[in-house]
Design a protein around this motif. Structure first.
Motif, short mmCIF file in Angstrom:
data_model
loop_
_atom_site.label_atom_id
_atom_site.label_comp_id
_atom_site.label_asym_id
_atom_site.label_seq_id
_atom_site.Cartn_x
_atom_site.Cartn_y
_atom_site.Cartn_z
N GLN A 151 0.82 -1.20 0.00
CA GLN A 151 0.00 0.00 0.00
C GLN A 151 0.86 1.26 0.00
OE1 GLN A 151 -3.61 -0.18 2.71
NE2 GLN A 151 -2.36 -1.80 3.60
N PHE A 152 2.07 1.14 0.57
CA PHE A 152 2.97 2.29 0.68
C PHE A 152 3.79 2.38 -0.60
CE2 PHE A 152 1.73 0.96 4.85
CZ PHE A 152 1.55 2.14 5.55
N ASP A 153 3.15 2.92 -1.64
CA ASP A 153 3.72 2.87 -2.97
C ASP A 153 4.16 4.24 -3.49
OD1 ASP A 153 1.22 3.98 -3.14
OD2 ASP A 153 0.36 2.40 -4.40
N ALA A 154 4.30 5.20 -2.57
CA ALA A 154 4.80 6.52 -2.92
C ALA A 154 5.83 6.93 -1.87
CB ALA A 154 3.66 7.53 -2.98
N THR A 155 6.54 8.01 -2.14
CA THR A 155 7.64 8.41 -1.25
C THR A 155 7.63 9.91 -1.03
OG1 THR A 155 9.00 6.62 -2.16
CG2 THR A 155 10.14 8.32 -0.89
N ILE A 156 7.85 10.31 0.22
CA ILE A 156 8.11 11.72 0.51
C ILE A 156 9.49 11.83 1.15
CG2 ILE A 156 5.69 12.37 0.76
CD1 ILE A 156 6.07 12.34 3.79
N TYR A 157 10.15 12.91 0.86
CA TYR A 157 11.46 13.19 1.46
C TYR A 157 11.29 14.47 2.25
CZ TYR A 157 16.54 13.43 1.91
OH TYR A 157 17.83 13.46 2.42
N VAL A 158 11.46 14.38 3.57
CA VAL A 158 11.15 15.49 4.45
C VAL A 158 12.40 16.26 4.85
CG1 VAL A 158 10.27 16.09 6.74
CG2 VAL A 158 9.08 14.39 5.37
N TYR A 159 12.35 17.59 4.67
CA TYR A 159 13.35 18.50 5.24
C TYR A 159 12.61 19.26 6.35
CZ TYR A 159 16.00 17.90 0.86
OH TYR A 159 16.68 17.38 -0.21
N GLY A 217 -2.25 9.03 -2.98
CA GLY A 217 -3.57 9.63 -2.83
C GLY A 217 -3.47 11.05 -2.29
N ASN A 218 -4.62 11.60 -1.99
CA ASN A 218 -4.69 12.95 -1.43
C ASN A 218 -4.92 12.84 0.07
OD1 ASN A 218 -4.78 15.88 -2.06
ND2 ASN A 218 -6.82 15.74 -1.19
N HIS A 219 -3.93 13.26 0.85
CA HIS A 219 -4.00 13.10 2.31
C HIS A 219 -3.63 14.40 3.02
CE1 HIS A 219 -4.17 8.75 1.67
NE2 HIS A 219 -3.07 8.84 0.93
N LYS A 220 -4.18 14.57 4.20
CA LYS A 220 -3.74 15.65 5.09
C LYS A 220 -2.71 15.06 6.05
CE LYS A 220 -7.56 18.94 5.04
NZ LYS A 220 -8.57 19.67 5.85
N PHE A 221 -1.49 15.54 5.94
CA PHE A 221 -0.40 15.08 6.78
C PHE A 221 -0.22 16.04 7.95
CE2 PHE A 221 0.38 12.92 2.87
CZ PHE A 221 1.13 11.80 3.16
N THR A 222 -0.09 15.47 9.16
CA THR A 222 0.20 16.28 10.34
C THR A 222 1.54 15.83 10.93
OG1 THR A 222 -2.14 16.64 10.86
CG2 THR A 222 -0.55 16.95 12.65
N THR A 282 0.25 21.01 9.66
CA THR A 282 -0.60 20.19 8.80
C THR A 282 -0.57 20.72 7.38
OG1 THR A 282 -2.08 19.60 10.63
CG2 THR A 282 -2.93 19.31 8.39
N THR A 283 -0.41 19.82 6.43
CA THR A 283 -0.41 20.21 5.03
C THR A 283 -1.09 19.12 4.20
OG1 THR A 283 0.97 20.91 3.17
CG2 THR A 283 1.85 19.16 4.56
N GLU A 284 -1.73 19.52 3.12
CA GLU A 284 -2.39 18.57 2.24
C GLU A 284 -1.47 18.22 1.08
OE1 GLU A 284 -6.67 18.03 -0.13
OE2 GLU A 284 -6.38 19.63 1.34
N ILE A 285 -1.28 16.95 0.85
CA ILE A 285 -0.38 16.49 -0.20
C ILE A 285 -1.11 15.51 -1.10
CG2 ILE A 285 1.80 15.31 -0.72
CD1 ILE A 285 2.75 16.09 2.09
N ASN A 286 -1.05 15.77 -2.39
CA ASN A 286 -1.61 14.85 -3.38
C ASN A 286 -0.44 14.18 -4.08
OD1 ASN A 286 -3.38 13.50 -5.03
ND2 ASN A 286 -3.67 15.20 -6.44
N ILE A 287 -0.28 12.89 -3.85
CA ILE A 287 0.88 12.17 -4.39
C ILE A 287 0.43 10.93 -5.13
CG2 ILE A 287 1.25 10.92 -2.21
CD1 ILE A 287 4.29 11.21 -2.78
N ASN A 288 1.00 10.72 -6.29
CA ASN A 288 0.62 9.60 -7.14
C ASN A 288 1.43 8.34 -6.82
OD1 ASN A 288 -1.23 11.19 -8.66
ND2 ASN A 288 0.48 12.00 -9.85
N LYS A 289 0.96 7.24 -7.30
CA LYS A 289 1.66 5.97 -7.13
C LYS A 289 3.05 6.06 -7.77
CE LYS A 289 0.94 0.99 -7.83
NZ LYS A 289 0.02 -0.03 -8.39
#
Length: 241
Positions: free
Chosen positions: A35-43, A72-77, A87-94
């Protein structure tokens, strides 16, 4: 097959059952990880924090590392002790990877000391640049002319500048500098270039060689009057100046 299984030694049965159970668990876990098929890199400031979105709650993460997330489109906190949450909303594709940069606002003295550390200098500079780019984008959306300016010519130079009228919703002005102050044709050419670029001069406060370019209403009401002295007939100034 069942009869063979019942005839096996008890320890062998336990081993087989344990193996099957572990295999099933691993399969279920593998399916879950898919299910975890996308990636974010956090600074981020601070380095260590927790992340929540959707059905993922308080996942411990670290800055400057790849973090697998669900597409998907999620609100990340994002949260950390001593800091306000962000909190920010991120729309990320597969299979997509997105960079996220932010700083949590420190509340406690300890958090403020952490925030002030030199190791976060690049992140602070990145955030400042991001805000500057966002402000520029918003200004361009409100004032499409900015994207076409400046305009250079052998006879004139057109560039964005501050507005000078207090009323209305204009946020910038347009300044025109001509090489020959008394040559009206250069001014006409400059306005023709603005029209060619799709810029409506009525939408902006305009100055020519630092002189106001009055509206017809300002001239008819006498709010704007012709300049005194040795000036061309197109030169106007406000009556109360």
């Amino acid at each position: 097959m069942f009869n063979i299984f019942t005839q096996l030694d008890r320890k062998v049965k336990i081993a087989i059952i344990s193996f099957v159970g572990i295999s099933i668990s691993l399969i279920i876990y593998a399916i879950y990880l898919l299910q975890f098929d996308a990636t974010i890199y956090v600074y981020s400031i601070p380095d260590n924090l927790t992340m929540s979105y959707g059905d993922v709650k308080n996942q411990r993460i670290s800055s400057r590392k790849d973090i697998k997330v669900k597409h998907g489109n999620h609100k990340f906190t994002f949260s950390a002790n001593g800091f306000e949450s962000y909190t920010t909303e991120i729309n990320i594709n597969k299979n997509e990877k997105k960079n996220i940069i932010f700083a949590l606002e420190p509340i406690t003295d300890e958090a403020k000391k952490e925030y002030a550390k030199d190791k976060y200098t690049d992140i602070k500079e990145g955030i400042a640049g991001k805000k500057s780019r966002e402000a520029t984008r918003q200004l361009e959306n409100k004032n499409p002319a900015i994207k076409s300016l400046p305009i250079h010519s052998k006879d004139f130079y057109i560039f964005p500048c501050d507005r000078y009228r207090s009323e209305g919703d204009k946020t910038i002005g347009i300044c025109i500098t001509v090489t020959d102050y008394f040559n009206r044709s250069q001014i006409d050419d400059a306005f023709a270039k603005l029209k060619e670029k799709g810029i409506n001069q009525e939408d902006y406060d305009i100055k020519v060689n630092n002189r106001i370019w009055p509206t017809e209403k300002e001239k008819s009401t006498g709010a704007a009057v012709q300049c005194r002295g040795s000036n061309p007939d197109w030169c106007y100034t406000y009556r109360d100046i």
